[in-house]
Design a protein around this motif. Structure first.
Motif, PDB file in Angstrom:
ATOM      1  N   HIS A 513      -8.128   2.787  -6.774  1.00  0.00           N
ATOM      2  CA  HIS A 513      -8.990   3.930  -7.070  1.00  0.00           C
ATOM      3  C   HIS A 513      -9.795   3.719  -8.350  1.00  0.00           C
ATOM      4  CE1 HIS A 513      -6.724   7.012  -4.371  1.00  0.00           C
ATOM      5  NE2 HIS A 513      -7.833   6.596  -3.805  1.00  0.00           N
ATOM      6  N   LEU A 514      -9.161   3.135  -9.365  1.00  0.00           N
ATOM      7  CA  LEU A 514      -9.905   2.837 -10.596  1.00  0.00           C
ATOM      8  C   LEU A 514     -11.006   1.815 -10.328  1.00  0.00           C
ATOM      9  CD1 LEU A 514      -7.062   2.662 -13.286  1.00  0.00           C
ATOM     10  CD2 LEU A 514      -8.820   4.418 -13.052  1.00  0.00           C
ATOM     11  N   GLY A 515     -10.704   0.854  -9.444  1.00  0.00           N
ATOM     12  CA  GLY A 515     -11.731  -0.133  -9.083  1.00  0.00           C
ATOM     13  C   GLY A 515     -12.916   0.526  -8.392  1.00  0.00           C
ATOM     14  N   MET A 516     -12.643   1.503  -7.539  1.00  0.00           N
ATOM     15  CA  MET A 516     -13.730   2.219  -6.875  1.00  0.00           C
ATOM     16  C   MET A 516     -14.586   2.988  -7.888  1.00  0.00           C
ATOM     17  SD  MET A 516     -13.509   1.551  -3.613  1.00  0.00           S
ATOM     18  CE  MET A 516     -14.308   2.870  -2.714  1.00  0.00           C
ATOM     19  N   LEU A 517     -13.936   3.526  -8.930  1.00  0.00           N
ATOM     20  CA  LEU A 517     -14.695   4.238  -9.959  1.00  0.00           C
ATOM     21  C   LEU A 517     -15.550   3.281 -10.782  1.00  0.00           C
ATOM     22  CD1 LEU A 517     -12.004   6.783 -11.231  1.00  0.00           C
ATOM     23  CD2 LEU A 517     -14.026   7.272  -9.839  1.00  0.00           C
ATOM     24  N   VAL A 518     -14.979   2.122 -11.110  1.00  0.00           N
ATOM     25  CA  VAL A 518     -15.710   1.135 -11.916  1.00  0.00           C
ATOM     26  C   VAL A 518     -16.948   0.643 -11.164  1.00  0.00           C
ATOM     27  CG1 VAL A 518     -15.591  -1.195 -12.877  1.00  0.00           C
ATOM     28  CG2 VAL A 518     -13.707   0.406 -13.248  1.00  0.00           C
ATOM     29  N   PHE A 519     -16.799   0.413  -9.850  1.00  0.00           N
ATOM     30  CA  PHE A 519     -17.901  -0.135  -9.052  1.00  0.00           C
ATOM     31  C   PHE A 519     -18.638   0.957  -8.263  1.00  0.00           C
ATOM     32  CE2 PHE A 519     -14.815  -3.643  -9.434  1.00  0.00           C
ATOM     33  CZ  PHE A 519     -15.605  -4.563 -10.121  1.00  0.00           C
ATOM     34  N   ARG A 520     -18.538   2.188  -8.731  1.00  0.00           N
ATOM     35  CA  ARG A 520     -19.165   3.292  -8.007  1.00  0.00           C
ATOM     36  C   ARG A 520     -20.672   3.113  -7.887  1.00  0.00           C
ATOM     37  NH1 ARG A 520     -17.815   9.061 -10.291  1.00  0.00           N
ATOM     38  NH2 ARG A 520     -18.763   8.096 -12.111  1.00  0.00           N
TER      39      ARG A 520
END
Length: 540
Positions: A513-520
């Protein structure tokens, strides 16, 4: 003369034959006298045959005892066969190692094969003494302790996940499944066929409860690479607060029984101590959980709230009084403190506020949700002057990220799941603990010079690691840390501030989920491109 000699010889023969027949008749009469009567009821002592317990009862007793002995014998045969095989393999390995180390011509000085099994058995038993089974070991830091992993009859709760394993999962690997099945069967065999050394009160065989896998409540195990695997299993008794506790140890070989004891929890009161400053709404949520679990179900608890400062004190006091009236519950203590908040100071005040002798304490935070099962786990894993319990809490992520939006998040009770994207085992936190008041006072309590967040818990934990008490560390399925926004104050020391930021980052969301936020932004750009291509094709 010859005829006369022959006549005497004939008479002696007939005489010997007569004596022989007489002996045979006497023997036959003796056997008839010793043969039991055909009707078994005639052989019962006077006053028994006609009583409530008839022939069928005693036949049932004999049959049940015979079955138990046969099962026990079969189990012992399997264990002996395993031991022989393991001893033979280890003996061969030792002999090979000795042959490699010794120069030619010295082999004749080595010990004989007859001495090897005894030495190996001594070595296997010495592994129990080296492992933390009966006494704790002095450890240099909080990272030196090997934590347990807990399990039920169908699930394993594990700390080391990596990127593929889950915090709660079924044992997928066959060797792990077989291992836990073997441990369960061995524990049930020990309980159902107790030895004299187990100290179990002997009931009549037909009155004694037979334990099955359905009576298993929880277990835990840990493997130390240079010693072996330690297993602790607990079974509950039907309609009782009594538990059976079985400890098994596998010293890189067959299982060895360490002990089998009864644990009576009916008189074990838990003093739940909560330090608090502000956060009145969160405290109301905590009291809701406390009512459902502690008052309406367990009823063997005392609540101690240590409240710092005047702001919000009136609301907290009113909430406690309302709960007391509605539930007819008076086992609580509110201790107002006009000081700056310090968690260690609050727990220390709460521990000293108890004036009724020794008691089991649970140091708890206001954002902790616990179950009835956890209260029993707390009682089972702490013992005065012997062991303290440091459960690993499952910490829930920010529901706004987990469920895409805070408004879409389900009620708090439905968020209590062990999923990789829902939370994580807070294995770097040592704030939740079950320990007896006497141990807390003897170890010296908290370092009251520490102010603010975090470090005082680790200091206390290190004290126990350096003592002779056993420290039990394992993930617990019935203990959750509810998400709340963290504020790291500027007044914290650099070490405290670093720990606070680390906890804040870990508390937000899973790795994916943090990765999805970083690469949003990159994901949104990709979606826009795909939408543009789709629109262009439709126009063509």
């Amino acid at each position: 003369m010859p005829r006369r000699g022959l006549s005497l010889q004939g008479r002696f023969r007939w005489l010997f034959l007569g004596l022989f027949l007489l002996l045979v008749l006497l023997l036959f009469a003796y056997l008839l006298e010793c043969t039991p009567p055909a009707d078994a009821s005639l052989a019962l002592p006077p006053g028994i045959a006609g009583d409530t317990y008839g022939k069928e009862y005693y036949q049932g007793l004999l049959q049940e005892q015979e079955e138990r002995h046969l099962n026990r014998a079969a189990s012992l045969k399997r264990q002996i066969a395993q031991l022989k095989q393991e001893l033979q393999e280890m003996g061969e390995k030792l002999k090979l190692m000795q042959d490699k180390k010794e120069p030619p011509g010295v082999q004749g000085l080595t010990e004989t094969k007859d001495q090897e099994p005894g030495d190996l058995l001594e070595y296997l038993h010495s592994q129990i003494d080296k492992a933390e089974v009966n006494t704790g070991a002095r450890l240099p830091s909080e990272y030196a302790l090997v934590p347990f992993e807990s399990f039920t009859s169908s699930k394993v709760y594990q700390l080391e996940m990596g990127l593929t394993r889950h915090p709660e999962e079924k044992p997928v690997r066959k060797d792990r499944r077989d291992e836990l099945v073997e441990v369960m069967e061995a524990a049930l065999d020990i309980i159902n066929n107790p030895d004299e050394e187990d100290g179990v009160e002997e009931d009549m065989p037909m009155q004694r409860q037979t334990y099955t896998e359905g009576h298993f409540t929880e277990g835990m195990y840990r493997t130390e690479r240079d010693k072996g695997t330690l297993y602790e299993l607990f079974f509950d008794k039907e309609e009782s607060s009594s538990f059976r506790h079985v400890t098994l140890f596998r010293p890189f070989g067959p299982l060895m029984k360490v002990r089998s004891t009864s644990v009576e929890t009916s008189a074990m009161i838990i003093n739940i101590i909560v330090p608090l400053a502000g956060r009145v709404d969160t405290f109301s949520q905590f009291l809701h959980n406390f009512r459902e679990v502690c008052i309406q179900q367990d009823r063997r608890v005392h609540l101690t709230v240590v409240y710092f400062g005047p702001e919000g004190l009136q609301e907290v006091e009113s909430s406690l009084e309302k709960m007391s009236r509605e539930e007819s519950f008076s086992n609580y203590t509110l201790v107002p403190v006009d000081e700056e908040f310090s968690r260690g100071r609050g727990l220390d005040i709460g521990a000293h506020a108890w004036k009724k002798g020794d008691v089991l304490m649970f140091f708890c935070d206001v954002d902790i949700h616990f179950t009835l099962q956890f209260l029993n786990t707390c009682r089972l894993h702490a013992a005065p002057n012997k062991k303290v319990f440091y459960p690993v809490v499952f910490s829930l992520y920010n529901p706004a990220i987990v469920y895409g939006n805070a408004e879409l998040a389900p009620p708090a009770e439905l968020q209590l799941i062990h999923k990789k994207d829902a939370g994580f085992w807070r294995d770097f936190g040592f704030g939740m603990t079950c320990q007896y008041r006497s141990d807390f006072l003897n170890i010296g309590g908290f370092d009251l010079e520490v102010k603010g967040w975090g470090v005082e818990d680790v200091h206390l934990y290190r004290k126990y690691l350096r003592s002779e008490l056993i420290v039990i560390r394992t993930p617990v399925s019935g203990l959750f840390h509810l998400w709340h926004e963290k504020q790291c104050a500027d007044e914290l020391t650099p070490e405290q501030y670093r720990m606070c930021i680390q906890s804040k980052a870990m508390n937000e969301a899973s790795h994916s989920h943090l990765g999805m936020l970083v690469f949003r932004d990159e994901i949104e750009a990709h979606l826009r491109k795909q939408a543009y291509k789709t629109q262009s094709k439709s126009e063509d």
